[in-house]
Scaffold this motif. Structure first.
Motif, PDB file in Angstrom:
ATOM      1  N   VAL A  65       0.837  -1.175   0.058  1.00  0.00           N
ATOM      2  CA  VAL A  65      -0.015  -0.080   0.013  1.00  0.00           C
ATOM      3  C   VAL A  65       0.931   1.229  -0.033  1.00  0.00           C
ATOM      4  O   VAL A  65       1.789   1.187   0.814  1.00  0.00           O
ATOM      5  CB  VAL A  65      -0.967   0.038   0.993  1.00  0.00           C
ATOM      6  CG1 VAL A  65      -2.055   1.128   1.116  1.00  0.00           C
ATOM      7  CG2 VAL A  65      -1.869  -1.276   1.516  1.00  0.00           C
ATOM      8  N   THR A  66       0.247   2.396  -0.742  1.00  0.00           N
ATOM      9  CA  THR A  66       1.195   3.592  -0.870  1.00  0.00           C
ATOM     10  C   THR A  66      -0.012   4.602  -1.097  1.00  0.00           C
ATOM     11  O   THR A  66      -1.028   4.079  -1.154  1.00  0.00           O
ATOM     12  CB  THR A  66       2.030   3.718  -2.078  1.00  0.00           C
ATOM     13  OG1 THR A  66       2.792   4.797  -1.707  1.00  0.00           O
ATOM     14  CG2 THR A  66       1.581   3.649  -3.372  1.00  0.00           C
ATOM     15  N   LEU A  67       0.410   5.730  -0.711  1.00  0.00           N
ATOM     16  CA  LEU A  67      -0.667   6.904  -1.117  1.00  0.00           C
ATOM     17  C   LEU A  67      -0.575   7.253  -2.468  1.00  0.00           C
ATOM     18  O   LEU A  67       0.403   7.274  -3.180  1.00  0.00           O
ATOM     19  CB  LEU A  67      -0.587   8.152  -0.244  1.00  0.00           C
ATOM     20  CG  LEU A  67      -0.610   7.829   1.227  1.00  0.00           C
ATOM     21  CD1 LEU A  67      -0.690   9.171   2.078  1.00  0.00           C
ATOM     22  CD2 LEU A  67      -1.915   7.005   1.788  1.00  0.00           C
TER      23      LEU A  67
ATOM     24  N   GLU B  64      -6.559   8.655  -0.276  1.00  0.00           N
ATOM     25  CA  GLU B  64      -6.444   7.972  -1.482  1.00  0.00           C
ATOM     26  C   GLU B  64      -5.233   7.203  -1.625  1.00  0.00           C
ATOM     27  O   GLU B  64      -4.295   7.413  -1.695  1.00  0.00           O
ATOM     28  CB  GLU B  64      -6.568   9.052  -2.762  1.00  0.00           C
ATOM     29  CG  GLU B  64      -7.798   9.893  -2.845  1.00  0.00           C
ATOM     30  CD  GLU B  64      -7.671  10.330  -4.145  1.00  0.00           C
ATOM     31  OE1 GLU B  64      -6.565  10.839  -4.890  1.00  0.00           O
ATOM     32  OE2 GLU B  64      -8.873  10.602  -4.817  1.00  0.00           O
ATOM     33  N   ILE B  65      -5.390   5.733  -1.692  1.00  0.00           N
ATOM     34  CA  ILE B  65      -4.480   4.924  -1.335  1.00  0.00           C
ATOM     35  C   ILE B  65      -4.523   4.195  -2.919  1.00  0.00           C
ATOM     36  O   ILE B  65      -5.345   4.178  -3.781  1.00  0.00           O
ATOM     37  CB  ILE B  65      -4.694   3.714  -0.523  1.00  0.00           C
ATOM     38  CG1 ILE B  65      -6.080   2.794  -0.959  1.00  0.00           C
ATOM     39  CG2 ILE B  65      -4.797   4.387   1.120  1.00  0.00           C
ATOM     40  CD1 ILE B  65      -6.073   1.625  -0.001  1.00  0.00           C
ATOM     41  N   HIS B  66      -3.293   3.658  -3.157  1.00  0.00           N
ATOM     42  CA  HIS B  66      -2.921   2.875  -4.256  1.00  0.00           C
ATOM     43  C   HIS B  66      -2.146   1.400  -3.872  1.00  0.00           C
ATOM     44  O   HIS B  66      -1.636   1.588  -2.963  1.00  0.00           O
ATOM     45  CB  HIS B  66      -1.916   3.490  -5.027  1.00  0.00           C
ATOM     46  CG  HIS B  66      -1.584   2.634  -6.464  1.00  0.00           C
ATOM     47  ND1 HIS B  66      -2.284   2.440  -7.549  1.00  0.00           N
ATOM     48  CD2 HIS B  66      -0.187   2.112  -6.538  1.00  0.00           C
ATOM     49  CE1 HIS B  66      -1.692   1.564  -8.261  1.00  0.00           C
ATOM     50  NE2 HIS B  66      -0.107   1.606  -7.747  1.00  0.00           N
ATOM     51  N   ILE B  67      -2.867   0.474  -4.399  1.00  0.00           N
ATOM     52  CA  ILE B  67      -2.312  -0.876  -4.058  1.00  0.00           C
ATOM     53  C   ILE B  67      -1.373  -1.307  -5.176  1.00  0.00           C
ATOM     54  O   ILE B  67      -1.810  -1.577  -6.383  1.00  0.00           O
ATOM     55  CB  ILE B  67      -3.299  -1.832  -3.505  1.00  0.00           C
ATOM     56  CG1 ILE B  67      -3.761  -1.347  -2.387  1.00  0.00           C
ATOM     57  CG2 ILE B  67      -2.507  -3.408  -3.476  1.00  0.00           C
ATOM     58  CD1 ILE B  67      -4.978  -2.404  -1.766  1.00  0.00           C
ATOM     59  N   ILE B  68      -0.070  -1.664  -4.980  1.00  0.00           N
ATOM     60  CA  ILE B  68       0.713  -2.018  -5.946  1.00  0.00           C
ATOM     61  C   ILE B  68       0.828  -3.154  -6.361  1.00  0.00           C
ATOM     62  O   ILE B  68       0.609  -4.211  -5.814  1.00  0.00           O
ATOM     63  CB  ILE B  68       2.259  -1.570  -5.396  1.00  0.00           C
ATOM     64  CG1 ILE B  68       2.377  -0.033  -5.287  1.00  0.00           C
ATOM     65  CG2 ILE B  68       3.275  -1.940  -6.543  1.00  0.00           C
ATOM     66  CD1 ILE B  68       3.687   0.056  -4.291  1.00  0.00           C
ATOM     67  N   SER B  69       0.721  -3.489  -7.770  1.00  0.00           N
ATOM     68  CA  SER B  69       0.327  -5.007  -8.491  1.00  0.00           C
ATOM     69  C   SER B  69       1.868  -5.353  -8.988  1.00  0.00           C
ATOM     70  O   SER B  69       2.756  -4.460  -9.111  1.00  0.00           O
ATOM     71  CB  SER B  69      -0.655  -4.800  -9.444  1.00  0.00           C
ATOM     72  OG  SER B  69       0.130  -3.936 -10.324  1.00  0.00           O
ATOM     73  N   PHE B  70       1.826  -6.794  -9.112  1.00  0.00           N
ATOM     74  CA  PHE B  70       3.109  -7.248  -9.785  1.00  0.00           C
ATOM     75  C   PHE B  70       2.825  -7.280 -11.282  1.00  0.00           C
ATOM     76  O   PHE B  70       1.619  -7.792 -11.688  1.00  0.00           O
ATOM     77  CB  PHE B  70       3.291  -8.500  -8.986  1.00  0.00           C
ATOM     78  CG  PHE B  70       3.746  -8.198  -7.507  1.00  0.00           C
ATOM     79  CD1 PHE B  70       4.975  -7.993  -7.170  1.00  0.00           C
ATOM     80  CD2 PHE B  70       2.784  -8.863  -6.653  1.00  0.00           C
ATOM     81  CE1 PHE B  70       5.380  -7.811  -6.147  1.00  0.00           C
ATOM     82  CE2 PHE B  70       3.291  -8.884  -5.354  1.00  0.00           C
ATOM     83  CZ  PHE B  70       4.576  -8.217  -4.983  1.00  0.00           C
ATOM     84  N   THR B  71       3.867  -7.355 -12.006  1.00  0.00           N
ATOM     85  CA  THR B  71       3.742  -7.622 -13.480  1.00  0.00           C
ATOM     86  C   THR B  71       3.847  -9.236 -13.418  1.00  0.00           C
ATOM     87  O   THR B  71       4.202  -9.735 -12.858  1.00  0.00           O
ATOM     88  CB  THR B  71       5.059  -6.967 -13.926  1.00  0.00           C
ATOM     89  OG1 THR B  71       6.072  -7.603 -13.717  1.00  0.00           O
ATOM     90  CG2 THR B  71       4.949  -5.496 -13.860  1.00  0.00           C
TER      91      THR B  71
ATOM     92  N   VAL C  74       5.695   3.335   1.595  1.00  0.00           N
ATOM     93  CA  VAL C  74       5.059   2.154   1.283  1.00  0.00           C
ATOM     94  C   VAL C  74       4.934   1.315   2.636  1.00  0.00           C
ATOM     95  O   VAL C  74       5.977   1.090   3.398  1.00  0.00           O
ATOM     96  CB  VAL C  74       5.938   1.322   0.428  1.00  0.00           C
ATOM     97  CG1 VAL C  74       5.419  -0.035   0.020  1.00  0.00           C
ATOM     98  CG2 VAL C  74       6.085   2.147  -0.777  1.00  0.00           C
ATOM     99  N   GLY C  75       3.704   0.558   2.725  1.00  0.00           N
ATOM    100  CA  GLY C  75       3.366  -0.238   3.987  1.00  0.00           C
ATOM    101  C   GLY C  75       3.003  -1.609   3.453  1.00  0.00           C
ATOM    102  O   GLY C  75       2.307  -1.733   2.198  1.00  0.00           O
TER     103      GLY C  75
END
Length: 318
Positions: free
Chosen positions: A116-118, A202-209, A182-183
């Protein structure tokens, strides 16, 4: 600081007949995840429906610590991530060549890695953690274990980022305050600490390629490719490709088989109550125990599964 959990047997004398009460501690994790409420529900069920058993859920440092506590006999039952259970059972990674005396008792539910990141940070790829402040989860937790495994798989050096190693609740607060970028959470979807954060920021959840996912799966066979569904958290509307791992309830290998049989039978019988506490408990089934257990099952669990007409594969028999 970890709470020292003790397993004690108390004799309550009732006239000439001694009734023995077995006190069980369930090692969970921090209060901002799912282990703690799930473990509390299990403790309630066991205390209510298993004769002469009193169970309590304890806050601990989570997976790695729970393996050590279960092995020592400082707690009977531990909630742990499957990758950590394998490492403990085989004496790998953080367990430094020492095999721990644990068996699988039941399968709980799958954890999803949620990075998770903002939104305002602009971080969209895990490799952008280099040079940043992060929290990879509290020391001794399965989240920290999994985060470091993923970084190794992706050749992200541990000295390339600053790691605060915070609990789930602390990670959410640090993202809020801007003290970390990043958490990382390895937890069932819809966990309270991320839900709360998403209501105010407002959060963004980082995906994997796909390439990153393949590298991680090749590196650790207990992981699988999964998606975090869209709509779980406010503002995260599309599915997020990530990594999953099953959670397992472990116990000491030496625990009495009849006691384990009674605990397991009661756990499955009252699953409806557990589901009310957390919907992830819908995965806690006898079928999933044989399908997803990463280490051998306790003889008491095997006895129950056989009585329920479920075949236990040879690799899960100690």
């Amino acid at each position: 600081t970890s709470i020292v959990l003790t397993l004690c047997f108390v004799l309550a004398l009732a006239g000439p007949v001694a009734a023995k009460t077995t006190f069980i501690s369930i090692g969970t994790g921090g209060t901002g995840g799912i282990y703690y409420p799930y473990g509390g529900g299990v403790a309630e069920i066991w205390s209510k429906y298993v004769k002469d058993v009193r169970a309590v859920a304890e806050v601990t440092g989570a997976s790695v610590e729970n393996v050590k506590l279960a092995h020592k006999g400082e707690t009977v039952i531990g909630e742990v991530m499957g990758d950590v259970a394998v490492a403990g059972h085989q004496g790998l990674s953080k367990f430094k060549g020492k095999k721990y005396d644990i068996y699988s008792m039941a399968i709980m539910y799958p954890n999803l890695l949620q990075i998770v990141t903002l939104k305002k940070s602009g971080i969209t790829n895990i490799e952008q953690v280099k040079g940043r402040s992060i929290s990879s989860g509290s020391p001794g937790s399965g989240t920290n274990f999994m985060a470091e495994t993923v970084f190794k798989a992706l050749d992200i050096p541990m000295d390339s980022y600053k790691d605060s190693r915070l609990s789930f609740t602390e990670s959410a607060n640090a993202l809020r305050d801007g003290t970390i970028d990043v958490g990382i959470w390895s937890v069932g979807p819809g966990t309270s600490s991320i839900l709360d954060l998403a209501t105010t920021h407002e959060i963004h959840i980082i995906s994997f390629t796909p390439e990153q996912t393949q590298k991680i799966l090749d590196f650790n066979k207990t992981y699988s490719a999964v998606e975090l569904a869209g709509g779980v958290y406010r503002g995260v509307d599309k599915a997020v490709p990530t990594i999953g791992v099953w959670n397992v309830m472990i116990c000491q290998a030496s625990l009495d088989a009849d006691l384990v049989y009674n605990l397991v039978e009661t756990l499955y019988k009252h699953n409806d109550y557990l589901r009310k506490i957390h919907p992830s408990a819908s995965y806690t089934t006898p079928e999933n125990a044989v399908k997803y257990s990463p280490i051998p099952l306790h003889p008491g669990t095997i006895k129950y599964l056989k009585s329920a007409g479920i075949d236990v594969p040879a690799k899960l028999v100690p």
